[in-house]
Design an enzyme around this catalytic site. Sequence first.
Site: not given
Ligand code: PMT
Length: 400
Positions: A212, A290, A307-309, A327, A341, A345
């Site tokens: 991404n 490949k 996995p969701d960290i 976030f 969220k 979470k």
């Molecule tokens: O890196 P930049 O270009 O500066 O941009 C910053 C950002 C937009 C990436 C950052 O501010 C941000 O929003 N990060 C979270 C992005 C995200 O994956 O959001 P989400 O809504 O999909 O996930 C929610 C939360 O779960 C996040 O804290 C994410 O880190 C966490 N997560 C999600 C999926 C996963 N498998 N494991 C996780 O820990």
Amino acid sequence: MLENRRILLIVSGGIAAVKVPDLIRRLRERGASVRCVLTESGAQFVTPMSLAALSGDKVFQDLFSLTDESEMGHINLSREADIVVVAPATANIMAKMAYGLADDLATTALLATDKPVMIAPSMNVMMWEHAATQANLTTLQDRGVHIVGPGAGDMACGEVGDGRMAEVMDIVDALGEFFKSRIEHGPLSGHSALVTSGPTHEPIDPVRYIANRSSGKQGHAIAAALADLGAAVTLVSGPTQEIDPPGVKVIAVETADQMLAACTAAKPVNIAVCAAAVADWRVAESANSKIKKSDDGLPQLSLAENPDILATLAHAGKDRPRLVIGFAAETENVIDNGSAKRSAKNCDWVVANDVSAGFGGDENTVSLITQEAAESWPTLSKQAVAERLAARIADHMKNS
Ligand code: PMT
């Protein structure tokens, strides 16, 4: 202590300006980046060309340069640094600082900055001892300006006494001491923090991956801001172009599985901030070689959930961090989706950001969602978001 520190160096017009090239060299040898502002009188002693060559950056001189204001306004210039250093600091610039005058780029940046300021005074002994200069010095000290020097000795004007700019290495050491003491006495000193940042890359085959657009800017800025407040920070980061934040232990990973393993290994910590954009899915079976184009049709990729960290850290039982912050990257209903969220979470706070303009920029518009309230912040630089969040974390850790 100076590795990756960003120093805004204001060069005012004294004979000691001839020592500035050596100062820049010593700071850069220690890993600091130096950006110079040269006053009109400073340019009588040292050329912008030499400062630009040694700092490896543009030298800023003109408050009214339209290009500079559109590319890098004087406000940003003064804030995108970890410290502002005035060397040499003449009696004139000290007086302007004391009185809050802002009639050129240097003094405007000094008035606009929200960063610590250090000055290395340099002037004739009579000017230094003059009651006006001493009163200005007291005013500046009372406001928290750090002073290095001046030393005593022969002066360029032929007189002898106090007023010689501190030696270059004394300025370098004073900067090192400043950063050391800030960490040792910061409000998060004694706390440990884990920050995730950047994207993950989930391999499809040895040359292709799912990814991404996360740049890592927001997560890295948070790691830096927490470290500046004294926390021992581990930053687990997916692939980014960002430089390692000063004083932070950085663990580079590629995939969500690797990120989870690195986060688990970093525990126990008091604080966890998950800013990484972790891929929700990976290719269930990535190919060892490949994948070739074929006449038999398109390759079929089947996906598996990563996995969701954040959720794993927040549900961790007895070694759960005291404060877990996630976030939420949203394109609509930012606060409602962010709150959902937070509950789903099990994290304490969520920083919900509107990513409809995409990832990767230098600014962010966020709302801080806690159990009690949702607070919308104005659009800020990612660094300012990080500093504000780190200050809130420090308050919370003090009061909880
Ligand atoms: O890196 P930049 O270009 O500066 O941009 C910053 C950002 C937009 C990436 C950052 O501010 C941000 O929003 N990060 C979270 C992005 C995200 O994956 O959001 P989400 O809504 O999909 O996930 C929610 C939360 O779960 C996040 O804290 C994410 O880190 C966490 N997560 C999600 C999926 C996963 N498998 N494991 C996780 O820990």
